[in-house]
Design a protein around this motif. Structure first.
Motif, PDB file in Angstrom:
ATOM      1  N   SER A   2      35.951  13.093  29.902  1.00  0.00           N
ATOM      2  CA  SER A   2      36.567  13.450  31.174  1.00  0.00           C
ATOM      3  C   SER A   2      36.801  12.211  32.029  1.00  0.00           C
ATOM      4  N   ASP A   3      37.734  12.339  32.936  1.00  0.00           N
ATOM      5  CA  ASP A   3      38.039  11.263  33.873  1.00  0.00           C
ATOM      6  C   ASP A   3      36.811  10.906  34.716  1.00  0.00           C
ATOM      7  N   PRO A  84      30.641  20.691  29.725  1.00  0.00           N
ATOM      8  CA  PRO A  84      31.579  21.346  30.644  1.00  0.00           C
ATOM      9  C   PRO A  84      30.927  22.364  31.580  1.00  0.00           C
ATOM     10  N   SER A  87      28.786  20.370  34.123  1.00  0.00           N
ATOM     11  CA  SER A  87      29.710  19.603  34.956  1.00  0.00           C
ATOM     12  C   SER A  87      30.356  20.474  36.031  1.00  0.00           C
ATOM     13  N   ALA A 101      30.262  17.602  38.834  1.00  0.00           N
ATOM     14  CA  ALA A 101      31.198  16.501  38.551  1.00  0.00           C
ATOM     15  C   ALA A 101      31.756  15.914  39.845  1.00  0.00           C
TER      16      ALA A 101
END
Length: 178
Positions: A2-3, A84, A87, A101
């Motif tokens: 992920s970014d 995920p 996050s 996140a």
């Protein structure tokens, strides 16, 4: 990847590289954070990572191996970001609920950037911060300006000179004289 995880890894690697480069005797040096020497600054950063990783019972041992403790704390944050479900989990913070996140991407990364510079300045290491991370942190923090200036948060900002670069503006925003 992920970014946010990529961004966080760059920010944490900046701090970690300066921590790894500490020389004997530097842990007692004063830092730009007047209440902390280098050891206390590093302990603060590690403890902040444990709190963000939702493990407030984990605290840094000021007398222990700080590099190992830093590695454990950043690994916990990275593991949570890579999952995920974790996050996306909503967590509380000084500005209400947000995803884990988002908390890492904004406040944890900004705090780590400021303290990376503090550590570098205190120990005569390279003070250049990741420009993209600084730009991202300043964009997040600027609208929160007065809301973050309180005990336990940010102190007064310093007006930047006209034409100051992004890192200087970021550091001045956080009350650091460059």
């Amino acid at each position: 990847m992920s970014d946010v995880l990529y961004h966080y890894q760059r920010v944490s690697e900046g701090f970690g590289s300066r921590l790894l480069a500490l020389k004997p005797g530097q842990l007692s040096l004063p830092t730009p954070c007047s209440d902390w020497d280098v050891r206390n600054l590093v302990v603060h950063v590690i403890d902040t990572h444990w709190r963000v990783a939702s493990m407030p019972e984990r605290e840094a041992d000021p007398a222990g191996d700080l590099m190992s403790q830093w590695s454990d704390a950043t690994a916990a944050v990275q593991t949570a970001l890579a999952d995920p479900e974790t996050s996306a989990t909503l967590v509380g913070g000084m500005f209400g609920e947000r995803s884990f996140a988002s908390l890492v991407d904004s406040l944890l990364s900004a705090d780590t950037l400021f303290h990376t510079w503090d550590l570098a300045r205190a120990t005569s290491q390279g003070e250049e911060l990741d420009k993209e991370a600084v730009t991202r942190a300043l964009a997040y923090l600027t609208p929160l300006d007065e809301a973050i200036r309180r005990p336990g948060g940010f102190g007064p900002k310093i007006d930047s000179a006209p034409g100051a670069d992004i890192q200087t503006r970021f550091l001045n925003f956080g009350g650091r004289a460059v």
